[in-house]
Motif scaffolding. Structure first.
Motif, PDB file in Angstrom:
ATOM      1  N   ALA A 121       0.849  -1.190   0.000  1.00  0.00           N
ATOM      2  CA  ALA A 121       0.000   0.000   0.000  1.00  0.00           C
ATOM      3  C   ALA A 121       0.885   1.240   0.000  1.00  0.00           C
ATOM      4  O   ALA A 121       1.917   1.269   0.675  1.00  0.00           O
ATOM      5  CB  ALA A 121      -0.913   0.000   1.218  1.00  0.00           C
ATOM      6  N   ASP A 144      -2.319  -2.271  -3.061  1.00  0.00           N
ATOM      7  CA  ASP A 144      -3.427  -2.973  -2.451  1.00  0.00           C
ATOM      8  C   ASP A 144      -4.000  -2.134  -1.313  1.00  0.00           C
ATOM      9  O   ASP A 144      -3.453  -1.101  -0.933  1.00  0.00           O
ATOM     10  CB  ASP A 144      -2.967  -4.337  -1.927  1.00  0.00           C
ATOM     11  CG  ASP A 144      -4.095  -5.371  -1.947  1.00  0.00           C
ATOM     12  OD1 ASP A 144      -3.776  -6.554  -2.012  1.00  0.00           O
ATOM     13  OD2 ASP A 144      -5.277  -4.967  -1.901  1.00  0.00           O
ATOM     14  N   ASP A 145      -5.110  -2.593  -0.783  1.00  0.00           N
ATOM     15  CA  ASP A 145      -5.744  -1.971   0.362  1.00  0.00           C
ATOM     16  C   ASP A 145      -4.765  -1.962   1.535  1.00  0.00           C
ATOM     17  O   ASP A 145      -4.176  -3.005   1.860  1.00  0.00           O
ATOM     18  CB  ASP A 145      -6.996  -2.782   0.713  1.00  0.00           C
ATOM     19  CG  ASP A 145      -7.727  -2.242   1.937  1.00  0.00           C
ATOM     20  OD1 ASP A 145      -7.260  -1.268   2.544  1.00  0.00           O
ATOM     21  OD2 ASP A 145      -8.774  -2.816   2.281  1.00  0.00           O
ATOM     22  N   PRO A 146      -4.573  -0.818   2.211  1.00  0.00           N
ATOM     23  CA  PRO A 146      -3.617  -0.784   3.323  1.00  0.00           C
ATOM     24  C   PRO A 146      -3.877  -1.839   4.384  1.00  0.00           C
ATOM     25  O   PRO A 146      -2.940  -2.341   5.008  1.00  0.00           O
ATOM     26  CB  PRO A 146      -3.800   0.632   3.888  1.00  0.00           C
ATOM     27  CG  PRO A 146      -4.291   1.435   2.737  1.00  0.00           C
ATOM     28  CD  PRO A 146      -5.132   0.511   1.915  1.00  0.00           C
ATOM     29  N   LEU A 147      -5.138  -2.195   4.607  1.00  0.00           N
ATOM     30  CA  LEU A 147      -5.441  -3.177   5.640  1.00  0.00           C
ATOM     31  C   LEU A 147      -4.996  -4.577   5.251  1.00  0.00           C
ATOM     32  O   LEU A 147      -4.809  -5.449   6.100  1.00  0.00           O
ATOM     33  CB  LEU A 147      -6.943  -3.168   5.946  1.00  0.00           C
ATOM     34  CG  LEU A 147      -7.480  -1.860   6.550  1.00  0.00           C
ATOM     35  CD1 LEU A 147      -8.979  -1.969   6.774  1.00  0.00           C
ATOM     36  CD2 LEU A 147      -6.770  -1.524   7.850  1.00  0.00           C
ATOM     37  N   THR A 152       3.377  -1.245   4.090  1.00  0.00           N
ATOM     38  CA  THR A 152       2.772   0.050   3.785  1.00  0.00           C
ATOM     39  C   THR A 152       3.877   1.079   3.607  1.00  0.00           C
ATOM     40  O   THR A 152       4.710   1.254   4.500  1.00  0.00           O
ATOM     41  CB  THR A 152       1.828   0.507   4.909  1.00  0.00           C
ATOM     42  OG1 THR A 152       0.783  -0.456   5.075  1.00  0.00           O
ATOM     43  CG2 THR A 152       1.218   1.861   4.584  1.00  0.00           C
TER      44      THR A 152
END
Length: 298
Positions: A121, A144-147, A152
Motif C-alpha cells: 500500500a 493494495d488496500d492498506p489493511l 505500507t
C-alpha cells in the motif's frame, strides 16, 4: 556444489572474453579466469550464460568436468556464482544484493515467496503519481488496500508520519516511511518492524541530534512546510523506496530495517546511515521490550 540446486552468474556480474581469459566484471570487482585456449574460454562463457544444475557440468565438459567443477565451486565460494532464485528477472538483482548483506533473515520469519506478487500500500498526503508509479513494476508487486498490505509505504508530513508510527505499532503493521523533502535532504526508510526495529521517532531523534540546532529540532521541523519534490527527485526517491521494499519483502534484508537512506540531490549524493533504537523514544523505548536484541545482529 549441490546437485539439485540451480546456479547462475550473480546479477552483479557481466561476462566478457578477451583472448584466453574470461572476465567477470561486477562494479568494483573483477574476476579473471585464464584457460588453455580461446575455445575453452568460449565454451565456459557459453555454459555460464544460462542457469545450470550440477549434473549439467558432466554433460557439457566430459573428460574435463572434474576440473571445471572445481573452478565453479571456487566461483561459488566467492559468490560470483549464486543459487538462482525462482523469481522474475526484475527481482534477481535485488535478492542477490540482500543475500550478500548477510545477517540472519530466518530469525525474522519466512520472507515472501519471490515468485508471487506482494501487496504493497502507498499512502500519505505527499504521494504523487510519479512516486506511486514506482511501485508498479513487472508484476512483482501490486498496490493494495492498506489493511491487506504486507508492507505500507507512507509519504507524508512529519505529523502524519508520527501519527502513523504510533498507530502502526499498535496494529503490528510493517511500514516504510518517506520523510518530507526539507530542501536539502530526503530521508527514505528504514523499514519499521514493530517491536523489532527502530521506529520513525527513533530516526527523527537520531537525525535531529546531529543537526546544529538539536534542542530546537522538533519545533523547527514542525514550523517548516515540506519542499515540493520535482520529477527527478520523485523518481529517485521512489526507486530507492521500491528497492528497500523489495529487499525486505522477499529477503528480509537486515540493512533495510536498520539503515536510513539519505539523498542529497544538490550534490548528487546518497549515503546510508545505521539507526538504532533510542532509549528516550516514547514509542518503542526499551522499557516495553527490555532485553530485546536485533535478530540480524550478533
Amino acid at each position: 556444489m549441490r546437485a539439485s540446486a540451480t546456479y547462475a552468474v550473480s546479477p552483479r556480474y557481466t561476462a566478457g572474453e578477451v583472448e584466453d581469459c574470461l572476465h567477470l566484471l561486477g562494479g568494483r570487482e573483477l574476476v579473471s579466469i585464464q584457460l588453455a585456449s580461446a575455445e575453452a574460454v568460449t565454451a565456459l562463457g557459453r555454459f555460464l550464460s544460462a542457469p545450470f544444475v550440477g549434473t549439467d557440468v558432466d554433460a557439457a565438459f566430459a573428460g574435463s568436468a572434474p576440473s571445471v567443477r572445481r573452478l565453479l565451486e571456487e566461483l561459488i565460494d566467492h559468490q560470483v556464482l549464486v543459487e538462482a532464485p525462482d523469481a522474475p528477472p526484475s527481482l534477481r538483482p535485488v535478492l542477490d544484493e540482500a543475500r550478500r548483506n548477510g545477517g540472519d533473515p530466518d530469525a525474522l520469519g519466512a520472507p515472501k515467496d519471490p515468485s508471487r506478487p506482494a501487496p504493497i500500500a502507498v499512502v500519505g498526503s505527499l504521494v504523487s503519481p510519479a512516486l506511486e508509479q514506482a511501485f508498479w513494476r513487472d508484476g512483482s508487486i501490486r498496490l493494495d488496500d492498506p489493511l491487506a498490505a504486507e508492507l505500507t509505504v507512507a509519504a507524508g508530513t512529519i505529523d502524519e508520519l508520527r501519527e502513523m508510527n504510533g498507530r502502526f505499532r499498535e496494529e503490528g503493521r510493517t511500514w516504510l516511511p518517506i520523510a518530507p523533502f526539507d530542501g536539502r535532504f530526503q530521508l527514505i526508510g528504514p523499514v519499521i518492524v514493530p517491536a523489532v526495529s527502530p521506529c520513525f521517532e527513533c530516526v527523527q531523534l537520531r537525525w535531529g541530534s546531529n543537526t546544529a540546532f538539536a534542542p530546537l529540532y522538533d519545533r523547527v521541523v514542525a514550523a517548516a512546510p515540506p519542499h515540493a519534490r520535482d520529477d527527478g527527485i520523485e523518481a529517485v526517491t521512489g526507486g530507492f523506496a521500491l528497492r528497500y521494499a523489495l529487499r525486505w519483502l522477499f529477503a528480509h534484508d537486515w540493512m533495510t530495517a536498520s539503515t536510513v537512506l539519505v539523498l542529497e540531490p544538490k550534490v548528487f549524493s546518497t549515503t546510508a546511515h545505521p539507526v538504532y533504537r533510542v532509549a528516550r523514544c516514547s514509542t518503542c523505548g526499551p522499557r516495553p521490550y527490555a532485553g530485546i536484541r536485533y535478530p540480524w545482529r550478533s
